[in-house]
Motif scaffolding. Structure first.
Motif, short mmCIF file in Angstrom:
data_model
loop_
_atom_site.label_atom_id
_atom_site.label_comp_id
_atom_site.label_asym_id
_atom_site.label_seq_id
_atom_site.Cartn_x
_atom_site.Cartn_y
_atom_site.Cartn_z
N GLY A 119 42.92 54.19 75.63
CA GLY A 119 43.37 55.60 76.37
C GLY A 119 42.67 56.67 75.41
O GLY A 119 41.76 56.58 74.61
N ARG A 121 40.63 59.52 73.32
CA ARG A 121 41.10 59.27 71.42
C ARG A 121 40.35 59.84 70.66
O ARG A 121 39.05 60.37 71.23
N THR A 162 48.54 66.27 63.84
CA THR A 162 49.29 64.57 64.32
C THR A 162 48.61 64.31 62.72
O THR A 162 48.14 63.90 62.62
N THR A 306 50.35 50.60 64.89
CA THR A 306 50.41 49.84 66.79
C THR A 306 48.90 49.16 66.50
O THR A 306 49.24 47.44 67.40
N GLU A 327 55.53 51.93 72.29
CA GLU A 327 54.72 52.28 72.14
C GLU A 327 53.80 54.22 71.52
O GLU A 327 54.08 54.40 72.56
N THR A 328 54.32 54.70 70.24
CA THR A 328 53.37 55.58 70.48
C THR A 328 52.62 56.85 70.00
O THR A 328 52.57 57.42 70.03
N PHE A 330 49.50 54.87 70.98
CA PHE A 330 47.98 54.65 72.01
C PHE A 330 49.00 55.36 73.29
O PHE A 330 50.03 53.97 73.48
N GLU A 331 47.85 55.82 74.36
CA GLU A 331 48.08 56.28 75.37
C GLU A 331 47.98 54.43 76.42
O GLU A 331 48.36 54.48 76.83
N ASN A 332 47.60 54.12 76.03
CA ASN A 332 47.18 53.03 76.94
C ASN A 332 47.01 51.42 76.03
O ASN A 332 45.27 51.08 76.06
N ARG A 333 48.22 50.86 75.71
CA ARG A 333 47.62 50.08 75.09
C ARG A 333 48.53 48.76 74.84
O ARG A 333 49.14 47.43 74.35
N ARG A 351 55.62 54.06 81.69
CA ARG A 351 55.05 55.01 80.58
C ARG A 351 54.91 54.61 79.21
O ARG A 351 54.26 53.25 78.95
N ASP A 352 55.90 54.70 78.17
CA ASP A 352 55.10 53.89 76.63
C ASP A 352 56.35 52.24 76.54
O ASP A 352 56.47 52.44 75.38
#
Ligand code: EPU
Length: 425
Positions: A119, A121, A162, A306, A327-328, A330-333, A351-352
């Motif tokens: 996702g 980065r 972050t 992660t 999964e908090t 990365f968005e696309n893991r 979603r996550d």
């Protein structure tokens, strides 16, 4: 096309030795640029991310020699030259050249980094920190140029919006030779950050607080040579722990560090896996008929990593009932779940959050790695599937796991690496 071919059904048994941490060594190698003398790193895994960094550093003018698992790096010939695309684009960690070149020369021109597709980065936090220290960013073709207006970099107070491993490391690299004091708040706390601080302090830097949320770095004039043993790869260790648990095996992960794998070990215990701390490592034993479903949420260290999420979903698939993975980081893991579905794993993603319904039997299939940790996960799935599994796109695996299939074979798995002609890109 290289593939790993697995014939499932053999529990992992025995002892496994874990290599030095990929995510540490990819920061330590660029860090050596800051030294005025030879730096020797021991326990460096022979993985392709390391090979790429050696190639980039050699182009820059460093002399690097490998003696077994040691890298002897003489950075004295490194020139401040633009480092455009190509190799730079092959790995995420190439962005550590921003920090180390800025730290050494007050400027850096480096192509945009690559790495796994997880996702978006962004690198906004890295840039914010460099700017706070007096370096401005401009685009130079497809490369990013960072430079001060001729003055040395200045220490600064930096709050990370972050928690970011990369931004914390890059800020440390830029700050160790900056003028004055840099304070990083909301810093990442990973063992790899501690390992970097250890090396830099051996080189004469003044980095305090590594492993906590607040890091203080007081700039020094120069850094000298040093010797350093790279910290053990907690993610490689964790991957073998999962392999042992999934196959109903009995494996001693040699010299594994409990503290570095605390949330993973706790969650495995919650599932019913037997985890024992022994004098020379951590032993994992399991009875797969007794595995229970759990809920796991990935978080920055010391939360659940992660980088163990994909492998853990494979263990969840072994437990009868419904498990949840959130999964908090990365968005696309969750791309590995698509491939695992081809082997019979039931999952859905909202979603996550992924829901995994486990406890069924799995069939061997032709599957493709989608990123580094997904590649190891698919091999682990092959160990428990009926029949033959073929995993392709091994370039992902080779970036981060040293002798993965050899280590599995030594534990009793039926795994081989083959070269096959086929139509996959
Ligand atoms: N983030 C921002 N802005 C930034 C930097 C990060 O919003 O400027 C966000 C990211 O988008 C992400 C979160 O912060 O949502 C955490 O990212 P982080 O910067 O910590 O990740 P990274 O430094 O790019 C390293 C590891 C990854 C690992 C993550 C998280 C290296 C070379 N990579 O990536 O490792 O997943 O930290 O622990 O150290 C792997 O080994 O498989 C791998 C992907």
């Amino acid at each position: 096309m290289k593939k790993i071919v697995i014939n499932g059904g053999h529990p992992l048994k025995g002892e496994v030795t874990i290599s030095g941490a990929k995510n540490s060594v990819v920061a330590l190698i660029p860090a050596t640029i800051l030294a005025d003398d030879i730096v020797t790193l021991d326990g460096v895994p022979d993985i392709s991310d390391v090979a790429s960094l050696i190639e980039i550093m050699t182009i820059m003018g460093a002399k690097i020699e490998r003696k077994e698992d040691s890298l002897i790096i003489d950075p004295r010939g490194v020139k401040n030259m633009p480092m455009p695309f190509g190799k730079i684009n092959s790995l995420r960690a190439s962005y550590y050249f921003y920090g180390s070149l800025l730290g050494r020369y007050g400027q850096a021109t480096v192509g945009l980094p690559g790495g796994c597709d997880l996702g978006p980065r962004p690198i906004d936090l890295h840039l914010k920190a460099f700017e706070a220290m007096g370096a401005a960013m401009t685009m130079d073709g497809s490369s990013m140029k960072l430079a001060t207006d001729g003055k040395p970099l200045q220490g600064a107070n930096i709050y990370m919006d972050t928690v970011s491993v990369g931004a914390t490391i890059n800020t440390i690299l830029a700050a160790v030779k900056a003028e004055g004091r840099t304070v990083i708040e909301n810093a990442a706390r990973e063992p790899e950050i501690v390992d970097l601080a250890l090396l830099l302090n051996k080189m004469g830097a003044n980095v305090k607080g590594a492993g906590t949320e607040t890091l203080t770095i007081v700039g020094v004039e120069s850094l000298h040579g040093a010797n350093h043993n790279v910290v053990q790869d907690r993610i490689e260790a964790g991957t073998f722990m999962i392999g042992a648990a999934m196959t109903g095996g009995d494996v001693l992960i040699e010299d594994a560090i409990w503290e570095h794998n605390r949330p993973l070990l706790s969650k495995m215990q919650e599932m019913g896996v037997t985890v024992t701390e022994e004098e020379n490592g951590i032993r994992i034993q399991s009875d797969i008929s007794k595995l229970r479903p759990v809920t796991v949420k990935t978080l920055p260290y010391p939360g659940f990593p992660t980088d163990m999420q994909a492998q853990f979903t494979a263990l969840m698939a072994m437990a009868k009932g419904e498990s949840t993975m959130i999964e908090t980081v990365f968005e696309n893991r969750f791309q590995h779940l698509e491939e695992m579905r081809r082997m019979g794993v039931h999952s859905d993603i909202m979603r996550d959050t992924a829901r995994i319904v486990g406890g069924e039997s799995f069939q061997g299939a032709e599957v493709m790695s989608t990123d580094l940790r997904a590649s190891a996960t698919l091999v682990l799935m092959g160990l428990v599937a009926e029949g033959e599994t073929k995993v392709s796109k091994l370039s992902h695996l080779d970036r981060g796991y040293y002798q993965f299939h050899e280590k599995l074979v030594a534990l009793g798995a039926d795994v081989k690496r083959v070269e096959e002609e086929d139509d996959e890109n």
